[in-house]
Design a protein around this motif. Structure first.
Motif, short mmCIF file in Angstrom:
data_model
loop_
_atom_site.label_atom_id
_atom_site.label_comp_id
_atom_site.label_asym_id
_atom_site.label_seq_id
_atom_site.Cartn_x
_atom_site.Cartn_y
_atom_site.Cartn_z
N PRO A 124 -15.21 8.62 -3.31
CA PRO A 124 -14.14 8.04 -2.49
C PRO A 124 -12.99 9.00 -2.25
CG PRO A 124 -14.29 6.97 -4.63
CD PRO A 124 -15.51 7.78 -4.47
N GLN A 125 -12.71 9.85 -3.27
CA GLN A 125 -11.59 10.79 -3.07
C GLN A 125 -11.87 11.74 -1.92
OE1 GLN A 125 -12.50 10.16 -6.32
NE2 GLN A 125 -10.61 9.75 -7.46
N GLN A 126 -13.13 12.20 -1.84
CA GLN A 126 -13.46 13.12 -0.75
C GLN A 126 -13.30 12.43 0.59
OE1 GLN A 126 -17.36 14.06 -2.00
NE2 GLN A 126 -16.72 15.80 -3.22
N ILE A 127 -13.69 11.14 0.63
CA ILE A 127 -13.59 10.42 1.90
C ILE A 127 -12.14 10.26 2.32
CG2 ILE A 127 -13.98 8.19 2.98
CD1 ILE A 127 -16.60 8.05 1.43
N ILE A 128 -11.28 9.85 1.38
CA ILE A 128 -9.89 9.62 1.79
C ILE A 128 -9.22 10.95 2.14
CG2 ILE A 128 -8.89 9.62 -0.56
CD1 ILE A 128 -7.67 7.28 2.10
N ILE A 129 -9.53 12.03 1.39
CA ILE A 129 -8.91 13.32 1.71
C ILE A 129 -9.36 13.79 3.09
CG2 ILE A 129 -8.89 15.77 1.08
CD1 ILE A 129 -7.09 14.15 -0.65
N SER A 130 -10.67 13.63 3.38
CA SER A 130 -11.12 14.09 4.69
C SER A 130 -10.49 13.27 5.79
CB SER A 130 -12.64 14.04 4.77
OG SER A 130 -13.07 12.71 4.80
N LYS A 131 -10.34 11.95 5.54
CA LYS A 131 -9.71 11.12 6.57
C LYS A 131 -8.25 11.49 6.77
CE LYS A 131 -12.45 6.97 7.04
NZ LYS A 131 -13.19 7.19 8.28
N GLY A 159 3.06 13.13 6.53
CA GLY A 159 3.52 11.89 5.90
C GLY A 159 2.95 10.67 6.58
N PHE A 160 3.01 10.65 7.92
CA PHE A 160 2.45 9.52 8.66
C PHE A 160 0.97 9.37 8.35
CE2 PHE A 160 5.73 9.66 12.33
CZ PHE A 160 6.48 8.71 11.68
N ALA A 161 0.24 10.51 8.41
CA ALA A 161 -1.20 10.44 8.18
C ALA A 161 -1.50 9.90 6.79
CB ALA A 161 -1.83 11.81 8.38
N ALA A 162 -0.78 10.43 5.77
CA ALA A 162 -1.09 10.04 4.40
C ALA A 162 -0.78 8.57 4.15
CB ALA A 162 -0.31 10.91 3.42
N ALA A 203 -0.61 11.33 -3.47
CA ALA A 203 -1.14 11.06 -4.81
C ALA A 203 -1.60 9.61 -4.92
CB ALA A 203 -0.07 11.36 -5.86
N LEU A 204 -0.80 8.68 -4.34
CA LEU A 204 -1.17 7.27 -4.43
C LEU A 204 -2.46 6.99 -3.67
CD1 LEU A 204 2.20 5.44 -4.08
CD2 LEU A 204 0.61 5.26 -5.95
N SER A 205 -2.60 7.60 -2.48
CA SER A 205 -3.83 7.39 -1.72
C SER A 205 -5.03 7.87 -2.51
CB SER A 205 -3.78 8.15 -0.38
OG SER A 205 -2.64 7.82 0.32
N TRP A 206 -4.86 9.04 -3.13
CA TRP A 206 -5.93 9.63 -3.93
C TRP A 206 -6.32 8.70 -5.09
CZ3 TRP A 206 -8.84 14.12 -4.32
CH2 TRP A 206 -9.34 14.44 -5.57
N MET A 207 -5.31 8.08 -5.72
CA MET A 207 -5.60 7.25 -6.90
C MET A 207 -6.09 5.86 -6.51
SD MET A 207 -2.75 8.05 -9.76
CE MET A 207 -1.37 7.76 -8.71
N ALA A 215 -7.26 -10.40 -4.42
CA ALA A 215 -6.60 -9.89 -5.61
C ALA A 215 -6.60 -8.36 -5.61
CB ALA A 215 -7.31 -10.41 -6.85
N ARG A 216 -7.75 -7.78 -5.31
CA ARG A 216 -7.87 -6.32 -5.40
C ARG A 216 -7.00 -5.63 -4.35
NH1 ARG A 216 -11.61 -2.69 -7.20
NH2 ARG A 216 -12.96 -4.29 -8.03
N ILE A 217 -7.10 -6.11 -3.10
CA ILE A 217 -6.41 -5.39 -2.03
C ILE A 217 -4.91 -5.60 -2.12
CG2 ILE A 217 -6.14 -5.33 0.47
CD1 ILE A 217 -9.22 -5.70 0.52
N SER A 218 -4.48 -6.81 -2.48
CA SER A 218 -3.03 -6.99 -2.58
C SER A 218 -2.48 -6.24 -3.78
CB SER A 218 -2.67 -8.47 -2.64
OG SER A 218 -3.28 -9.06 -3.74
N ALA A 219 -3.28 -6.06 -4.83
CA ALA A 219 -2.81 -5.24 -5.96
C ALA A 219 -2.57 -3.81 -5.50
CB ALA A 219 -3.83 -5.29 -7.09
N ILE A 220 -3.49 -3.29 -4.69
CA ILE A 220 -3.33 -1.92 -4.19
C ILE A 220 -2.05 -1.81 -3.38
CG2 ILE A 220 -4.31 -0.22 -2.60
CD1 ILE A 220 -7.07 -1.30 -3.43
#
Lengths: 221, 237
Positions: free
Chosen positions: A90-97, A140-143, A209-213, B143-148
């Protein structure tokens, strides 16, 4: 890892190229919005203060960004998304997006800025700072919007939800961007904007960082 | 979350005691005379602790959202949303008390101040959180999505309320070159009321949340008990 991100980004570009109407739609959207603003102000163009010029530009860009990024998850069918998730983390997907959306935003912002200066007049005195600010804004907008688009795409009625969820989230970013670009417009000394640029970088880092996590939790549902 | 034995109820008594003390002190205690502020300085005991309480409740809500994502326990989600609800209540009350105060000291009920605007945006974020929750039918997904979103929101809220106002001029103390209130307009006597007030209002918030969480749990239980009956009837017919 890097290769997989590269392949995923290539996929994004191909997808966009195959659905050219969406890309063309975005380009037409920003051009026509700028033109509507131009016509609304055309009678008193010489009275347009830098303040209004600046605010108008960033509002146009904000709406373009929300519209452009909102489609980054709804473009593909759920089954195909599931298939990607078996191939990549999933990290690779979000980073690529995010990277892809950054490039998209840079293109849209560049086009928007050049057309905006063409019709509304160029009032920027410190162009390098303004462009750097534009770049930081695109990142910033993209992230921040990519993750929100992911959240909104999971719900029904996602167009309204996208706007409601993203406005408050991008607001700190937008305030900083407007402030820095106002400094660039007035041609103030660059040391004046250092604080704001630092905050911008910090906000960008926080959202990245939040998107990544958080994205790994999002895609599983 | 808690069994209601006497040992775990002491903090409720503490909340009542502290808030009684704060209200009595706030209305009839002696306060230092300050120019412009005059008697309105008493609002420090109510307005400011409400904001502190709101931020603490929001933080707790985010912690429970993180715990939900890590454990998948639906109970954490219930606690998180109720903390967010109480935080919104405190936020609205904080806005109201602040508005009254601003009307008499700064001359208008909603001055264009970065901190005030930041809090308004924070309220928008949490309303968006509630709207997001209502747009899902599936409980697990909701629950999951609103937590995010909750975690994301809180992380963006922190720079908005703590960093941005310090970069610009603000009417609030502690921002834009104004000294924080600890430095001048509060004497030791006021501090003796102000710090307990923060604890008291936070405890009150936790208490409200606890009651609402228990109500919600009971409702879920009764739904589970009542639900099978109508279904059984329809299948019998």
């Amino acid at each position: 890892m890097m290769r997989q991100i590269g392949v995923l980004m290539e996929k994004e570009f191909r997808l966009e190229w195959r659905q050219r109407y969406a890309l063309n739609g975005m380009l037409l959207y920003i051009v026509s919005t700028v033109f509507v603003c131009f016509l609304s102000f055309s009678l008193r163009r010489n009275q347009l203060t830098p303040m209004v010029w600046n605010a108008l530009f960033w509002i146009i860009l904000l709406f373009t960004a929300i519209n452009a990024i909102a489609k980054s998850f709804v473009q593909e069918r759920a089954g195909r998304l599931l298939y990607y998730y078996t191939l990549a983390s999933p990290q690779q997907i979000i980073i690529s997006k995010i990277l892809y959306n950054t490039i998209l935003m840079v293109v849209l912002a560049g086009l928007g800025f050049s057309f905006y200066t063409l019709v509304m007049g160029n009032q920027v005195q410190d162009l390098p700072l303004f462009l750097a600010n534009l770049l930081l804004g695109s990142v910033g907008f993209a992230a921040s919007l990519t993750l929100v688009a992911g959240i909104a795409s999971k719900a029904e009625n996602s167009a309204t939800l996208m706007a409601v969820l993203s406005f408050p989230v991008v607001l700190p970013l937008l305030l900083m961007l407007i402030r820095v670009s106002k400094n660039a417009l007035d041609g103030l000394d660059r040391s004046v904007s250092l604080d704001e640029i630092g905050t911008l970088l910090a906000i960008d880092a926080i959202v990245l960082a939040l998107s990544w996590m958080l994205f790994p939790y999002l895609w599983r549902s | 979350m808690k069994n209601n034995s006497k040992a775990t109820r002491w903090w409720k008594a503490l909340a009542v005691l502290i808030l009684t003390y704060v209200i009595v002190q706030g209305l009839i205690g002696t306060v230092p005379r300050q120019p412009i502020l005059n008697e309105s300085i008493r609002n420090v005991y109510f307005h400011v602790p409400l904001w502190f309480g709101m931020i603490i409740l929001m933080l707790t809500s985010m912690v429970f959202s993180i715990r939900y994502l890590r454990s998948g326990n639906m109970d954490h989600d219930t606690v998180a949303v109720e903390f967010a609800n109480t935080a919104i209540l405190f936020g609205v009350l904080g806005c109201a008390t602040g508005s009254v105060w601003a009307n008499y000291t700064w001359g208008e009920p909603w001055p264009n101040d970065p901190k005030t605007n930041g809090v308004a945006v924070a309220m928008l974020m949490y309303f968006a959180y509630l709207i997001l929750r209502n747009s899902f039918d599936d409980e697990l997904r909701r629950a999951r999505i609103s937590a995010i979103y909750n975690i994301f929101t809180f992380a963006v809220f922190i720079p908005l309320i703590f960093i941005l106002p310090r970069l610009t001029d603000s009417l609030h103390p502690g921002n834009g070159g104004n000294p924080a209130f600890g430095q001048y307009d509060m004497d030791n006597q006021m501090r003796a009321v102000f710090y307990p007030a923060i604890i008291g209002f936070t405890l009150l918030g936790v208490w409200i949340t606890e009651l609402r969480v228990r109500l919600r749990r009971l409702r879920e239980l009764t739904d589970d008990i009542q639900d099978p009956l109508p279904k059984a009837r329809t299948t019998a017919e």
